[in-house]
Structure formats: C-alpha cells, structure tokens
Write a protein that holds these residues in place. Structure first.
Motif, short mmCIF file in Angstrom:
data_model
loop_
_atom_site.label_atom_id
_atom_site.label_comp_id
_atom_site.label_asym_id
_atom_site.label_seq_id
_atom_site.Cartn_x
_atom_site.Cartn_y
_atom_site.Cartn_z
N VAL A 110 23.92 7.36 19.53
CA VAL A 110 22.50 7.06 19.68
C VAL A 110 21.77 7.65 18.48
O VAL A 110 21.75 8.87 18.30
N VAL A 111 21.22 6.78 17.65
CA VAL A 111 20.43 7.23 16.51
C VAL A 111 18.96 7.32 16.95
O VAL A 111 18.66 7.28 18.13
N SER A 112 18.04 7.44 16.00
CA SER A 112 16.63 7.59 16.35
C SER A 112 15.78 6.58 15.58
O SER A 112 16.21 6.02 14.58
N HIS A 113 14.57 6.37 16.08
CA HIS A 113 13.61 5.51 15.40
C HIS A 113 12.25 6.22 15.38
O HIS A 113 12.02 7.16 16.12
N SER A 114 11.37 5.73 14.55
CA SER A 114 10.03 6.33 14.46
C SER A 114 9.06 5.30 13.91
O SER A 114 9.44 4.33 13.24
N HIS A 115 7.78 5.52 14.18
CA HIS A 115 6.73 4.72 13.57
C HIS A 115 6.23 5.36 12.28
O HIS A 115 5.33 4.83 11.62
N GLU A 116 6.82 6.51 11.94
CA GLU A 116 6.46 7.22 10.72
C GLU A 116 7.63 7.24 9.75
O GLU A 116 8.79 7.07 10.14
N GLU A 117 7.33 7.47 8.48
CA GLU A 117 8.37 7.53 7.45
C GLU A 117 8.92 8.95 7.38
O GLU A 117 8.52 9.76 6.55
N ILE A 118 9.84 9.26 8.28
CA ILE A 118 10.47 10.58 8.31
C ILE A 118 11.98 10.40 8.39
O ILE A 118 12.47 9.35 8.80
N GLU A 119 12.72 11.44 7.98
CA GLU A 119 14.17 11.33 7.96
C GLU A 119 14.81 11.73 9.28
O GLU A 119 15.76 11.11 9.74
N TYR A 120 14.29 12.81 9.91
CA TYR A 120 14.82 13.28 11.18
C TYR A 120 13.68 13.57 12.15
O TYR A 120 12.60 14.03 11.74
N LEU A 121 13.92 13.32 13.41
CA LEU A 121 13.01 13.77 14.45
C LEU A 121 13.25 15.25 14.70
O LEU A 121 14.32 15.78 14.40
N PRO A 122 12.26 15.96 15.26
CA PRO A 122 12.45 17.39 15.56
C PRO A 122 13.58 17.61 16.57
O PRO A 122 13.85 16.75 17.42
N GLY A 123 14.22 18.77 16.50
CA GLY A 123 15.28 19.10 17.45
C GLY A 123 16.64 19.16 16.79
O GLY A 123 16.78 19.00 15.57
N ASN A 124 17.67 19.43 17.62
CA ASN A 124 19.03 19.50 17.11
C ASN A 124 19.42 18.16 16.49
O ASN A 124 19.20 17.10 17.09
N LYS A 125 20.04 18.20 15.32
CA LYS A 125 20.37 16.95 14.63
C LYS A 125 21.40 16.12 15.38
O LYS A 125 21.40 14.90 15.29
N GLU A 126 22.26 16.79 16.14
CA GLU A 126 23.24 16.08 16.96
C GLU A 126 23.38 16.79 18.30
O GLU A 126 23.36 18.02 18.35
N GLN A 127 23.53 16.03 19.37
CA GLN A 127 23.71 16.62 20.69
C GLN A 127 24.52 15.70 21.58
O GLN A 127 24.50 14.47 21.42
N LYS A 128 25.22 16.30 22.52
CA LYS A 128 25.97 15.54 23.52
C LYS A 128 25.03 15.18 24.66
O LYS A 128 24.30 16.03 25.17
N ILE A 129 25.05 13.92 25.06
CA ILE A 129 24.14 13.42 26.10
C ILE A 129 24.75 13.61 27.49
O ILE A 129 25.94 13.38 27.70
N ASN A 130 23.90 14.04 28.44
CA ASN A 130 24.28 14.07 29.84
C ASN A 130 23.32 13.18 30.64
O ASN A 130 22.48 12.49 30.05
N LYS A 131 23.43 13.19 31.96
CA LYS A 131 22.63 12.27 32.77
C LYS A 131 21.15 12.64 32.80
O LYS A 131 20.32 11.82 33.19
N ILE A 132 20.81 13.85 32.40
CA ILE A 132 19.40 14.23 32.28
C ILE A 132 18.86 13.77 30.92
O ILE A 132 17.85 13.06 30.84
N SER A 133 19.54 14.15 29.86
CA SER A 133 19.06 13.78 28.52
C SER A 133 19.19 12.29 28.24
O SER A 133 18.56 11.77 27.32
N ALA A 134 19.98 11.58 29.05
CA ALA A 134 20.12 10.13 28.87
C ALA A 134 18.78 9.41 29.06
O ALA A 134 18.60 8.29 28.56
N ALA A 135 17.85 10.04 29.74
CA ALA A 135 16.54 9.43 29.97
C ALA A 135 15.76 9.26 28.67
O ALA A 135 14.79 8.49 28.62
N SER A 136 16.18 9.95 27.61
CA SER A 136 15.46 9.86 26.33
C SER A 136 15.96 8.72 25.45
O SER A 136 15.41 8.49 24.37
N ILE A 137 16.99 8.00 25.89
CA ILE A 137 17.61 6.97 25.05
C ILE A 137 16.77 5.69 25.04
O ILE A 137 16.33 5.21 26.09
N SER A 138 16.56 5.14 23.85
CA SER A 138 15.94 3.83 23.69
C SER A 138 17.02 2.82 23.31
O SER A 138 17.92 3.15 22.53
N SER A 139 16.91 1.62 23.81
CA SER A 139 17.98 0.64 23.59
C SER A 139 18.18 0.34 22.11
O SER A 139 19.32 0.10 21.67
#
Length: 257
Positions: A110-139
C-alpha cells in the motif's frame, strides 16, 4: 516501458465518459475496465489508445465488480488499483520496483497519495498493516500481488454503485489478513489525487452509518463487527453530537434500504 523486470499493470476503473480522464505514462502498462451504462459508442476513442493500454468493455455496474474484473484479467504479477482521476508521479515506477523486490512475498503493498507535492506523508515510512490500521487504506494505493490472493476478491455489495457505497478496500484488506496474508504500507507518495472532503461525513444519514456497520461486520464477523461499530461511535461521539446525528446512529442499527 523502462528497462525493468517489474511486471505490473495499472488497473483503471472508469464509467461512461470517465474514459476520457486518465493520463497515461509510458513507463507503466494499463488495463482499463470501462463500465458503460449510457449506450454511447466509445470505439473511436478506444482505437486511439496507445500500445501500453489494454481495454475491456463491461456492461456490469459497481466499482468492486470493476476491480474484480481487473484482477481476473490482468496479465501482470502485480495490479495497481486505480481511479480515472489520479496522476502517477514520475518517480513511482522505480520506487515500486524497489519495494516489490524488498517485499516479494507480501500479498499487498500500500503506497500513499496526496493533493500536495510532497515525497512522504508523516509517520513511519513503512509499517505492517493489521485489522485496525487497515481502515486507513485507500483503494488507489493498493498494489496487489495476484498469485498471493488465493480466492480473495472485492466484496461486490460494497463500493460505488453497490448497496453500500464504501468500505470495499477495508473488507478486502481484512479478508487478506484473515487468510494469513501480509500487507505492508509505505508513506511514499506515488500519486496525486484532488482533495475530497466528503469522506469525512460518515454521520449525516442513517445509510452512511449503516454502511460503516455492515463493513465492520463483513470484515470482522457479526459480533466483532457490532462491537467495533459501537466503539467507533463512542470515539466519534463528539462529532456526532455536534452535528445532531444521534438519531442517525440509532436508526443505523435497524435501517433497511
């Protein structure tokens, strides 16, 4: 295409005149799933598509059905789920090539998207997803390794054009996790997508809240889904009260369309 061993198709779901929206890059192969409900003949435009774009016409309805058609028809090892109004950044191909090599046994990246010209979103650059953090995924951030899917598909009762208009990506991710698959999320911004504020409105109608409840039930079981829904409503109670939406919460428990 760049000189690369990366086997990936960008699976674009589009409806009717949305076929004119995508902006294609030379470094990716594309698979367009074009759902047509308006009886318009788009064949003249389809004939102008470049060689790195495959096209499938469909008379079906529903975004999740379109996603599943892309899964079933891709010729690549990886399928990047995409909408027709998203722009892929120039650096994305090389980044995805590197990350797929690093996590070659992972079912979904799962990569990331933004409406701004930035390279990374804030937070850990890579993380393992669980059923709680899965709620943050965009298709539009989902890169699926096809041979790791087993029988997992998008739930066609959810997503635009279906009974419940959202939640399909969360259910898909949870189904992968329930089947023992691994999901890795990266904060690397690979696409530009216009800012849409309507996604923050989960409370204005009973059906919006009902969709959240049914999504949680589909992904976590009947009891688990209800429990998570109650916890969700408690967490969001301030927003619900500020918008006089308590009645909608109550109605969501017995709402039928």
């Amino acid at each position: 295409m760049l000189d690369s061993t990366l086997s990936i198709e960008v699976g674009i779901s589009t409806l009717n005149d949305g076929i004119y929206n995508p902006k294609f890059r030379d470094d990716f192969n594309y698979l367009i799933i074009h759902q047509i409900t308006n009886d318009v003949d788009y064949s003249n435009y389809v004939e102008t598509l470049s060689k790195n774009v495959r096209y499938i016409k469909s008379n079906t309805i529903g975004l999740s059905r379109s996603r599943n058609l892309a899964i079933e028809n891709t010729k690549a090892k990886y399928l990047w789920i995409m909408d027709d109004d998203v722009e892929i950044h120039e650096s994305s191909f090389r980044y995805i090539e590197n990350i797929t090599n690093k996590y070659s046994n992972v079912a979904m990246l799962v990569v990331s998207h933004s409406h701004e010209e930035i390279e990374y979103l804030p937070g850990n650059k890579e993380q393992k997803i669980n059923k709680i953090s899965a709620a943050s995924i965009s298709s539009i951030d989902m890169i699926i390794k096809i041979d790791r899917l087993s029988s997992v598909r998008f739930n066609e009762s959810f997503g635009l054009g279906a009974k419940y208009v959202s939640g399909e990506e969360y259910i898909f991710a949870c189904d992968l996790l329930s089947n023992g698959k691994e999901i890795i999320k990266t904060r690397k911004v690979c696409t530009y997508h216009p800012l849409i504020s309507s996604g923050q409105d989960f409370y204005s109608t009973p059906i919006k809240l009902k969709t959240k409840l049914e999504m949680l039930k589909a992904a976590n079981g009947f009891i688990g889904g209800y429990l998570l829904y109650v916890l969700f409503c408690i967490k969001k109670m301030k927003i619900i009260c500020e918008n006089n939406a308590i009645r909608n919460v109550i109605k969501s428990f017995y709402y039928t369309s």
